[in-house]
Design a protein around this motif. Structure first.
Motif, PDB file in Angstrom:
ATOM      1  N   PRO A 327       0.662  -1.257   0.053  1.00  0.00           N
ATOM      2  CA  PRO A 327      -0.164  -0.034  -0.045  1.00  0.00           C
ATOM      3  C   PRO A 327       0.915   1.136  -0.056  1.00  0.00           C
ATOM      4  CG  PRO A 327      -0.048  -0.894   2.126  1.00  0.00           C
ATOM      5  CD  PRO A 327       0.843  -1.925   1.224  1.00  0.00           C
ATOM      6  N   THR A 328       0.161   2.258  -0.421  1.00  0.00           N
ATOM      7  CA  THR A 328       0.979   3.634  -0.616  1.00  0.00           C
ATOM      8  C   THR A 328       0.217   4.527   0.455  1.00  0.00           C
ATOM      9  OG1 THR A 328      -0.348   4.865  -2.020  1.00  0.00           O
ATOM     10  CG2 THR A 328       1.464   3.456  -2.824  1.00  0.00           C
ATOM     11  N   LYS A 329       0.584   5.700   0.704  1.00  0.00           N
ATOM     12  CA  LYS A 329      -0.263   6.421   1.516  1.00  0.00           C
ATOM     13  C   LYS A 329      -1.422   7.056   0.753  1.00  0.00           C
ATOM     14  CE  LYS A 329       3.639   8.655   4.445  1.00  0.00           C
ATOM     15  NZ  LYS A 329       4.260  10.002   4.566  1.00  0.00           N
ATOM     16  N   GLU A 330      -2.299   7.298   1.588  1.00  0.00           N
ATOM     17  CA  GLU A 330      -3.682   7.825   0.852  1.00  0.00           C
ATOM     18  C   GLU A 330      -3.315   8.759  -0.075  1.00  0.00           C
ATOM     19  OE1 GLU A 330      -8.313   9.004   1.981  1.00  0.00           O
ATOM     20  OE2 GLU A 330      -6.845   8.806   3.697  1.00  0.00           O
ATOM     21  N   ASN A 331      -3.936   8.692  -1.387  1.00  0.00           N
ATOM     22  CA  ASN A 331      -3.843   9.752  -2.414  1.00  0.00           C
ATOM     23  C   ASN A 331      -2.343   9.974  -3.005  1.00  0.00           C
ATOM     24  OD1 ASN A 331      -6.937  10.259  -2.325  1.00  0.00           O
ATOM     25  ND2 ASN A 331      -6.216  11.877  -0.582  1.00  0.00           N
ATOM     26  N   GLN A 332      -1.402   8.917  -2.595  1.00  0.00           N
ATOM     27  CA  GLN A 332      -0.176   8.947  -2.944  1.00  0.00           C
ATOM     28  C   GLN A 332       0.242   7.705  -3.987  1.00  0.00           C
ATOM     29  OE1 GLN A 332       2.014  11.625  -2.266  1.00  0.00           O
ATOM     30  NE2 GLN A 332      -0.036  12.551  -1.688  1.00  0.00           N
ATOM     31  N   GLY A 333      -0.586   7.054  -4.468  1.00  0.00           N
ATOM     32  CA  GLY A 333      -0.490   6.198  -5.336  1.00  0.00           C
ATOM     33  C   GLY A 333       0.039   6.929  -6.699  1.00  0.00           C
ATOM     34  N   GLY A 334       0.305   5.910  -7.779  1.00  0.00           N
ATOM     35  CA  GLY A 334       0.573   6.385  -8.983  1.00  0.00           C
ATOM     36  C   GLY A 334       1.815   7.101  -9.047  1.00  0.00           C
ATOM     37  N   LYS A 335       1.615   8.243  -9.952  1.00  0.00           N
ATOM     38  CA  LYS A 335       2.988   9.340 -10.119  1.00  0.00           C
ATOM     39  C   LYS A 335       3.843   9.347  -8.770  1.00  0.00           C
ATOM     40  CE  LYS A 335       3.603  13.916 -11.762  1.00  0.00           C
ATOM     41  NZ  LYS A 335       3.084  15.174 -12.521  1.00  0.00           N
ATOM     42  N   ALA A 336       3.055   9.800  -7.658  1.00  0.00           N
ATOM     43  CA  ALA A 336       3.505  10.313  -6.330  1.00  0.00           C
ATOM     44  C   ALA A 336       4.459   9.394  -5.841  1.00  0.00           C
ATOM     45  CB  ALA A 336       2.765  10.639  -5.389  1.00  0.00           C
ATOM     46  N   SER A 337       4.162   8.049  -6.339  1.00  0.00           N
ATOM     47  CA  SER A 337       5.019   7.003  -5.427  1.00  0.00           C
ATOM     48  C   SER A 337       6.202   6.353  -6.433  1.00  0.00           C
ATOM     49  CB  SER A 337       3.918   5.705  -5.043  1.00  0.00           C
ATOM     50  OG  SER A 337       3.311   6.004  -4.106  1.00  0.00           O
ATOM     51  N   THR A 338       6.109   6.801  -7.609  1.00  0.00           N
ATOM     52  CA  THR A 338       7.138   6.188  -8.617  1.00  0.00           C
ATOM     53  C   THR A 338       8.564   5.796  -7.788  1.00  0.00           C
ATOM     54  OG1 THR A 338       5.952   7.309 -10.268  1.00  0.00           O
ATOM     55  CG2 THR A 338       8.024   6.249 -10.884  1.00  0.00           C
ATOM     56  N   HIS A 339       9.020   7.055  -7.421  1.00  0.00           N
ATOM     57  CA  HIS A 339      10.382   6.993  -6.827  1.00  0.00           C
ATOM     58  C   HIS A 339      10.609   6.900  -5.252  1.00  0.00           C
ATOM     59  CE1 HIS A 339      11.743   7.842 -10.951  1.00  0.00           C
ATOM     60  NE2 HIS A 339      11.070   9.138 -10.874  1.00  0.00           N
ATOM     61  N   ILE A 340       9.456   6.483  -4.832  1.00  0.00           N
ATOM     62  CA  ILE A 340       9.459   5.863  -3.146  1.00  0.00           C
ATOM     63  C   ILE A 340       9.534   4.592  -3.255  1.00  0.00           C
ATOM     64  CG2 ILE A 340       8.120   5.876  -1.149  1.00  0.00           C
ATOM     65  CD1 ILE A 340       6.482   8.517  -2.085  1.00  0.00           C
ATOM     66  N   ASP A 341      10.527   3.938  -2.427  1.00  0.00           N
ATOM     67  CA  ASP A 341      10.787   2.563  -2.171  1.00  0.00           C
ATOM     68  C   ASP A 341       9.832   2.074  -1.501  1.00  0.00           C
ATOM     69  OD1 ASP A 341      11.691   0.030  -1.718  1.00  0.00           O
ATOM     70  OD2 ASP A 341      13.761   0.703  -1.905  1.00  0.00           O
ATOM     71  N   SER A 342       8.713   1.538  -2.016  1.00  0.00           N
ATOM     72  CA  SER A 342       7.482   1.025  -1.309  1.00  0.00           C
ATOM     73  C   SER A 342       7.842  -0.260  -0.369  1.00  0.00           C
ATOM     74  CB  SER A 342       6.005   0.858  -2.095  1.00  0.00           C
ATOM     75  OG  SER A 342       5.824   2.173  -2.604  1.00  0.00           O
ATOM     76  N   LEU A 343       8.909  -0.954  -1.182  1.00  0.00           N
ATOM     77  CA  LEU A 343       9.161  -2.495  -0.509  1.00  0.00           C
ATOM     78  C   LEU A 343       9.821  -1.843   0.933  1.00  0.00           C
ATOM     79  CD1 LEU A 343      10.635  -4.326  -3.479  1.00  0.00           C
ATOM     80  CD2 LEU A 343       8.475  -4.749  -2.248  1.00  0.00           C
ATOM     81  N   ALA A 344      10.711  -1.073   0.876  1.00  0.00           N
ATOM     82  CA  ALA A 344      11.602  -0.640   2.077  1.00  0.00           C
ATOM     83  C   ALA A 344      10.485  -0.167   3.313  1.00  0.00           C
ATOM     84  CB  ALA A 344      12.626   0.377   1.832  1.00  0.00           C
ATOM     85  N   VAL A 345       9.522   0.834   2.662  1.00  0.00           N
ATOM     86  CA  VAL A 345       8.560   1.245   3.690  1.00  0.00           C
ATOM     87  C   VAL A 345       7.724  -0.045   4.414  1.00  0.00           C
ATOM     88  CG1 VAL A 345       6.469   2.727   3.783  1.00  0.00           C
ATOM     89  CG2 VAL A 345       8.465   3.319   2.314  1.00  0.00           C
TER      90      VAL A 345
END
Length: 603
Positions: A327-345
């Motif tokens: 999951p990403t933060k609310e309203n932060q999926g798509g473009k906003a999460s491209t360069h966020i390491d969601s696996l690390a989070v």
């Protein structure tokens, strides 16, 4: 005086003879004749001849470009010309006003056709009657090769209406009926006398078309029927149209007799319209052939788990993929999460994207409440559909989530600067062998090949990681590569790994309409391991089937074709005939793959 009289007589004879000779060289048949027809209540337009000539010259060029585009000699239709070579535009003033011609447009031909049109010519009439359309239509083509267009018409309209006069049907393009330009149209026109300098057709011998009683279903939901076509003049082309007369397809044919097949599952309606051209350019429309009461007397089926093998390039890598979602933060999926390491989070920094892109993951390993799970992406690219099918989630519309998909592309050689094609909804990021090779931070609608970029593949295993982050709405992914590879999934290792995959297709040919013909399947044997291997093949089942080879030696990523033949004699007796083929690694007998073919005969 006798000499002078003889000289004058000779000159007079030659003067009479030469025009006749010229008429034979450029016959009046198979040309387009142009007419400017103005209603009695209107003044003729200035420079109308120049406009009409330009429109038709542009149309000539269009058809010449189309012929050349599809590999034929550059040729086009001819128009009537005068002794100076200029295009003739006949002028006719009508006996009625514009409204009357708008209501009954065919009346135009009653006033001019008999004076201008000659046998085997097309009469192209530009009607100046004060209206932008011809009784609601942009243009009309009538029987007898007669065309009527308004003065507002352009070259595209001229090409469309002339296409009908040349025998071209409509095709369904973007959901709407359009003129069927393309490869089939060019083939049809290649022998059309209007495109061959006014060549006169030889006397026609009636072509015969017979729909054969044999019908074969392959796959089981697709019935193929066969037509036997005969013409003593020699065959050139057969064209199929849907029951609604829209263009379906064409096939090149040769000789004096040919058998062609048609996949009825692609035909709209319960029948197909058939037309044939022979080598003399004679075109005959044979009408509608109904297959509504036909049932297949032979059904071919291949087991569902058969490996998908492309002809050459893997332009649609459906799997296997090893999947993880976070999951990403609310309203932060798509473009906003491209360069966020969601696996690390999601893993509290115990794992990250860089590590997974280099070393992969094991099926069943967890991150948070989710497991790495093997799954194939559906043909429409819908990630959510796959996740529900694999039991990863019950939510059919996940939003603000990121997916990670791992696969291994096995290449038998080094391949440089090959094009990778990806599509996504929404953003996408791609790693190959631990390096970021592409990213597109965007919120967008899914398009199959939305992005194209070059990659370098090494000989052997190439670990591919694809991240697709979803904001809301549909969630989709597509990956393809213009290279000879085979997709598997395995964790990178230096220890030799052995693997086998088996693909299978049935060779449906027109010869299969003969009820005694053998049934041939083409197997593709693939070495999916990391070391050279010999793969052994064996059969078992209800009938004594034969293999063209019983073993093949392959380097990693390589494949080989093997033919499986079920003897045609089984077609004489109704029943189900199953044949199983097992491919086994000689180096590791635990590594094997198998397919099952089923031949169902009905009488």
């Amino acid at each position: 005086m006798k000499f002078i009289s003889l000289f004058v007589t000779t000159i007079a004879f030659l003067t009479f003879l030469l025009p006749c000779f010229a008429q034979e060289v450029t016959p009046e048949k198979y040309i387009v004749k142009l007419v400017y027809f103005v209603s009695k209540d209107r003044e003729p337009q200035k420079d109308i001849d120049t406009k009409i000539r330009k429109v038709l010259k542009d149309t000539q060029k269009f058809y010449g470009d189309e012929m050349e585009k599809y590999g034929y000699e550059r040729k086009t239709f001819r128009m009537e010309t005068d002794t100076n070579g200029d295009i003739v535009v006949h002028h006719v003033t009508g006996k009625k006003d514009g409204t009357q011609y708008h209501q009954k447009p065919y009346g135009v031909f009653n006033e001019c056709a008999s004076k201008i049109q000659t046998p085997s010519t097309i009469l192209f009439v530009v009607l100046d009657h004060g209206h932008q359309r011809i009784k609601g239509f942009r243009g009309v083509t009538y029987a007898g090769e007669r065309i009527l267009v308004p003065t507002s018409g352009n070259w595209y309209l001229a090409a469309h209406e002339l296409g009908h006069a040349f025998g071209l049907p409509h095709a369904l393009v973007d959901g709407r009926p359009r003129m069927s330009y393309g490869k089939c149209a060019a083939a049809w026109l290649n022998l059309n006398p209007y495109f061959n300098g006014g060549r006169i057709r030889k006397q026609e011998r009636r072509v015969k078309v017979e729909m054969l009683p044999s019908a074969i279903a392959y796959p089981p939901n697709k019935m193929h029927i066969f037509f036997k076509i005969t013409d003593p003049d020699g065959l050139y082309l057969v064209r199929f149209r849907h029951a609604n007369r829209l263009m379906h397809s064409c096939q090149s044919i040769s000789g004096k007799q040919a058998i062609v097949q048609l996949d009825t599952s692609t035909v709209k309606g319960k029948g197909a319209n058939v037309a044939v051209i022979d080598l003399n350019g004679n075109a005959r429309k044979l009408g509608l052939y109904s297959f509504s009461n036909m049932k297949p007397n032979l059904t071919i089926d291949i087991s569902d788990n058969v490996t998908d093998v492309p002809d050459k390039h893997y332009n649609d890598i459906r799997g296997p993929w090893l999947w993880m979602i976070t999951p990403t933060k609310e309203n932060q999926g798509g473009k906003a999460s491209t360069h966020i390491d969601s696996l690390a989070v999601a893993s509290a920094h115990t794992i990250n994207e860089e590590t997974i892109s280099k070393y992969g993951a094991n099926e069943g390993d967890t991150i948070g409440t989710y497991k790495w799970t093997l799954g194939r992406i559906p043909s429409n690219g819908n990630i959510n559909t796959m996740l529900v099918k694999k039991g990863i989630t019950e939510n059919t519309d996940l939003n603000d989530f990121t997916s990670y998909a791992l696969t291994t592309l096995v290449s038998k050689t080094d391949q440089s600067n090959v094009m990778m094609r990806v599509g996504s909804d929404d953003s996408i990021k791609v790693w190959l062998n631990g390096e970021v090779v592409f990213s597109n931070a965007t919120n967008r609608v899914y398009k199959k090949n939305g992005d194209v970029f070059p990659v370098n593949l090494k000989k052997g295993d190439n670990l591919l990681l694809v991240k697709v982050s979803e904001r809301n709405g549909p969630w989709a992914m597509h990956v393809g590569v213009d290279a000879e590879v085979f997709p598997v999934y395995r964790v990178p290792t230096t220890t030799p790994v052995y693997g086998v995959a088996l693909g299978c297709v049935y060779n449906l040919t027109p010869e299969m309409s003969n009820p005694s013909t053998d049934i041939a399947y083409t197997l593709t044997v693939i070495n999916t391991g990391t070391a050279k291997d010999t793969i052994k093949l064996a059969t078992s089942g209800d009938v004594n089937a034969t293999l063209s080879q019983e073993s093949v030696s392959l380097v990693p990523g390589a494949s080989s074709k093997v033919t499986l033949v079920v003897p045609g004699l089984v077609r004489a007796t109704a029943g189900d005939y199953k044949v199983k083929v097992i491919a086994t690694s000689e180096s590791d007998s635990e590594k094997k793959d198998q397919i099952t073919t089923q031949t169902t005969v009905r009488h």
